[in-house]
Design an enzyme around this catalytic site. Structure first.
Site, PDB file in Angstrom:
ATOM      1  N   GLU A  63       0.834  -1.204   0.000  1.00  0.00           N
ATOM      2  CA  GLU A  63       0.000   0.000   0.000  1.00  0.00           C
ATOM      3  C   GLU A  63       0.866   1.251   0.000  1.00  0.00           C
ATOM      4  OE1 GLU A  63      -3.450   2.014   2.881  1.00  0.00           O
ATOM      5  OE2 GLU A  63      -2.162   0.398   3.624  1.00  0.00           O
ATOM      6  N   LYS A  69      -9.549   1.357  -3.406  1.00  0.00           N
ATOM      7  CA  LYS A  69     -10.007   0.866  -2.105  1.00  0.00           C
ATOM      8  C   LYS A  69     -11.443   1.300  -1.852  1.00  0.00           C
ATOM      9  CE  LYS A  69      -8.649   0.660   2.763  1.00  0.00           C
ATOM     10  NZ  LYS A  69      -7.722   1.160   3.803  1.00  0.00           N
ATOM     11  N   CYS A  81      -5.122  -2.871   2.920  1.00  0.00           N
ATOM     12  CA  CYS A  81      -5.101  -2.673   4.365  1.00  0.00           C
ATOM     13  C   CYS A  81      -6.210  -3.454   5.050  1.00  0.00           C
ATOM     14  CB  CYS A  81      -5.165  -1.184   4.678  1.00  0.00           C
ATOM     15  SG  CYS A  81      -4.724  -0.779   6.385  1.00  0.00           S
TER      16      CYS A  81
END
Length: 541
Positions: free
Chosen positions: A294, A356, A406
């Site tokens: 990330e 995301k 994440c």
């Protein structure tokens, strides 16, 4: 006396020893998720901690009266204490991100962690209040009622207010006998079964130990779990497939830059180090798939040195290799996204992109009325746009690679939307993370076990590329086959075998997300509570 008129006759408030016992049990539940030091999950400790809580609120009858002796207020307080201790002990490391890296004064950071834990613990306080008010004296019904209420509390914590399910009790069971249930019920189902078992355990009487029926039931449960465990490791494993017929593995290189979080977005330190190291690692890679974590590239494309990103794309525009790189995208007019770019010969015209979807409150979006709170912290990249649910996979060497970023991999019900069409369902899951926000804490091991649970639920290998750890390869049985040491810069090499079959969990959650579990939990609660409220029939004279 009617069932409706039964009332509790015990003390209104728990005594101090019981409060302390609930607090210690909550901390034990937190430790069971990843034992401090070793980082290993302890399934038996999770059951013990739940059994202690169940013992504190178990339904009991006064001699000859049939009255419950636990008041709902007492259950609410014990549930709140247990839940708050458990959640503080689970995500205390939020203090590090807010204070050490965000600059929030320590007292406010402590208050924020305690406030969040207490708020989320209110779900468990409500569950135990309802249990103490409506639980039947019947032991089997009481165990089911306890498990169903615990299930609803876990679901509420995982979904309401965008959801924060980190530390659900089921994650302690990735190595235990209940792990086999993941492919059928998911992590929340495991939590419910563990709660029901704990309540059933504390209600066992001495006479039961002399009962053939109880021993037969225990043996049946043990035999079922043993069979399911063997079946999971053989029927689902490759042990039934001859070596010469096994599909070719996908070779991996997972990059762990270990850029210190307090330098990661600094133009004079972390940024140039990250750009240079990741560019070199991507240029020299030899594996089929290379994954950088990330925000491995911590700048927007327009902020990069001219030709930097184009050079990486050209490197993978020829041959059969592919790369996935975490990078922020967007501009002030369109908004920004926390994204993954996939580069290969097939994407030469336009790189694969994943944005995301499930954003972190305060870190990636600002909840209403809380802008004042985020303005007190110095955290960059604080407001993103959301991607859609069920985005397409990235095709690499005949495999369908589905990334998530994440803590998105906490939300199995969202990942499951990619399995709605079996023909396009992912064969490999990839998580790109930066847990550097939480220092050298147990958060690294907790997140690893979360990914292991996703592997169990979907029978898919899970690949993790992180900034500071845990960079790892997890097979479809939830086993860690390779891992880099945390907080060290390096490259993890290893193979991964994609999978095609769909688990029962993948099938029903792709259709209804968590709705079936909501219906199961609510239906059980309403049925048992309704019977408790129903007036008893008066026998004929």
């Amino acid at each position: 006396m009617s069932r409706h008129s039964r009332t509790a006759s015990g003390p209104l408030l728990p005594q101090l020893p019981h409060l302390l016992l609930a607090l210690v049990a909550g901390l034990a539940q937190a430790a069971s998720l990843a034992w401090p030091g070793s980082g290993q999950p302890l399934w038996w400790l999770q059951l013990v901690s739940m059994a202690v809580l169940a013992w504190l609120v178990r339904p009991a009858a006064s001699a000859g009266s049939g009255l419950r002796t636990v008041r709902w207020q007492r259950g609410a307080i014990l549930g709140g204490v247990f839940g708050t201790a458990w959640l503080v002990g689970t995500f205390w490391w939020l203090f590090i991100s807010m204070h050490s890296y965000g600059g929030l004064p320590a007292p406010l950071a402590v208050a924020a962690v305690l406030g969040l834990a207490a708020f989320l613990a209110s779900y468990y306080a409500a569950a135990l209040a309802l249990f103490c008010r409506y639980a039947p004296v019947n032991r089997g019904g009481g165990a089911l009622f306890f498990g169903a209420l615990w299930l609803l509390a876990e679901l509420a914590r995982g979904i309401w207010w965008t959801g924060f399910p980190w530390g659900a009790g089921g994650y302690a069971h990735v190595d235990g006998p209940l792990a086999v249930l993941a492919r059928h019920m998911g992590v929340y189902g495991i939590s419910a079964v563990a709660a029901a078992l704990a309540m059933g355990l504390v209600q066992v009487r001495a006479a039961d130990l002399r009962s053939v029926r109880w021993w037969a039931l225990l043996l049946a449960i043990g035999g079922l779990l043993a069979w399911a465990t063997v079946d999971r490791h053989c029927a689902v494993d490759l042990c039934h497939t001859p070596a010469h017929r096994r599909p070719a593995p996908l070779s991996l290189e997972l990059l762990q830059g270990n850029i210190p979080q307090d330098e990661k977005f600094q133009p004079g330190s972390g940024v140039p180090v990250a750009l240079q190291w990741y560019a070199e690692a991507l240029r020299n890679a030899q594996a089929d798939l290379v994954v950088a974590p990330e925000t491995a590239i911590p700048l927007l494309p327009q902020q990069l040195i001219p030709g930097y990103l184009e050079g990486v794309q050209q490197r993978y525009a020829r041959g059969s290799q592919a790369a996935m790189v975490g990078i922020p995208l967007g501009d002030e007019a369109q908004g920004y996204t926390n994204s993954v770019l996939g580069m290969s010969a097939a994407t030469q015209a336009e790189p694969y992109r994943y944005d995301k979807h499930h954003l972190v409150p305060f870190g990636e979006f600002i909840p209403p009325f809380f802008k004042w709170f985020t303005e007190m912290m110095n955290i960059p990249l604080g407001d993103f746009n959301r991607g859609t649910v069920g985005q397409a996979s990235f095709a690499v060497a005949g495999q369908r690679i589905a990334p998530n970023i994440c803590y998105e991999d906490l939300f199995g019900e969202e990942i499951s939307q990619r399995f709605a069409d079996p023909a396009s369902a992912p064969t490999v899951l990839v998580n790109l993370s930066n847990i550097g926000w939480f220092g050298d804490s147990v958060a690294i091991d907790q997140h690893l076990h979360i990914s292991r649970m996703r592997a169990l639920e979907f029978a898919r290998p899970v690949v993790r590329a992180t900034n500071t750890g845990a960079t790892a390869i997890i097979d479809h049985l939830g086993r860690v086959t390779a891992r880099l040491p945390a907080h060290q810069r390096g490259v993890l090499y290893g193979p991964v075998w994609g999978r095609e079959e769909l688990t029962f969990f993948a099938r029903w959650s792709a259709w209804g997300a968590l709705l079936p579990l909501w219906l199961l939990g609510a239906g059980t609660v309403l049925l048992i509570a309704g019977r408790a409220l129903r007036p008893a029939r008066t026998p004929p004279v």
